[in-house]
Design an enzyme around this catalytic site. Structure first.
Site, PDB file in Angstrom:
ATOM      1  N   GLY A 174       0.796  -1.046  -0.053  1.00 30.85           N
ATOM      2  CA  GLY A 174      -0.105  -0.066   0.071  1.00 30.85           C
ATOM      3  C   GLY A 174       0.734   1.171  -0.096  1.00 30.85           C
ATOM      4  O   GLY A 174       0.776   2.129   0.737  1.00 30.85           O
ATOM      5  N   HIS A 175       1.933   1.269  -0.864  1.00 27.42           N
ATOM      6  CA  HIS A 175       2.806   2.508  -1.071  1.00 27.42           C
ATOM      7  C   HIS A 175       3.647   2.209  -2.152  1.00 27.42           C
ATOM      8  O   HIS A 175       3.590   1.194  -2.818  1.00 27.42           O
ATOM      9  CB  HIS A 175       3.817   2.357   0.261  1.00 27.42           C
ATOM     10  CG  HIS A 175       4.680   1.349   0.519  1.00 27.42           C
ATOM     11  ND1 HIS A 175       4.379   0.148   1.016  1.00 27.42           N
ATOM     12  CD2 HIS A 175       5.891   0.980   0.079  1.00 27.42           C
ATOM     13  CE1 HIS A 175       5.344  -0.728   1.123  1.00 27.42           C
ATOM     14  NE2 HIS A 175       6.202  -0.188   0.297  1.00 27.42           N
ATOM     15  N   ALA A 176       4.386   3.260  -2.487  1.00 22.63           N
ATOM     16  CA  ALA A 176       5.335   3.274  -3.683  1.00 22.63           C
ATOM     17  C   ALA A 176       6.598   3.929  -2.759  1.00 22.63           C
ATOM     18  O   ALA A 176       6.711   4.405  -1.788  1.00 22.63           O
ATOM     19  CB  ALA A 176       4.965   4.218  -4.671  1.00 22.63           C
TER      20      ALA A 176
END
Length: 143
Positions: A57-59
């Site tokens: 749930g991130h980059a």
């Protein structure tokens, strides 16, 4: 700062070497000039994830990663802000190469799944983009 705008087609599943032995198989991963294209600076693994939970749930702005299902299976959703796809990892001799600037979510963990992550740099909170809205702003800023 990495200025290349990667897309989901740059997320590649690669086959890692598998050495067959009667007493068990072995897979080795080597860095920069070999299989994965970067020096390994951090290794971590995720385990005991409840089946209904998601991870990721991130980059990342700069970090490159190789994700491997060393046990069990899970899905990795990769998203470049325009397109997305889901990649199932379920063999310990396959790894998903993730370049910077790609949103990722890891889902659908099987019982006993273990996720191994090899990263190109040590942990740096400043490299994370943790909200999807900020991810879209970040993608727009590097066009």
């Amino acid at each position: 700062m990495n200025k290349k705008l990667y897309n989901i087609n740059d997320c590649k599943v690669i086959e890692l070497g598998k050495y067959y032995r009667p007493n068990g198989n072995l897979t080795a991963v080597e860095g920069a000039n070999n299989q994965i294209g970067f020096d390994i600076k951090r290794v971590y693994y995720i385990y005991d994830v409840p089946a209904t939970s998601d991870r990721g749930g991130h980059a990342h702005k700069e970090l490159m990663q190789l994700i491997v299902a060393v046990s069990g299976s899970f899905d990795v959703l990769v998203d470049d802000g325009k397109k997305f796809k889901t990649i199932t990892l379920n063999r310990p001799n396959l790894g998903l190469l993730l370049p910077p600037g790609i949103w990722r979510e890891i889902k659908n963990f099987s019982s006993g799944a273990v996720t191994l992550v090899l990263a190109s740099a040590p942990y740096d909170e400043g490299d994370y983009v943790r909200s999807y809205a900020k991810f879209m702003d970040y993608r727009e800023s590097i066009k």
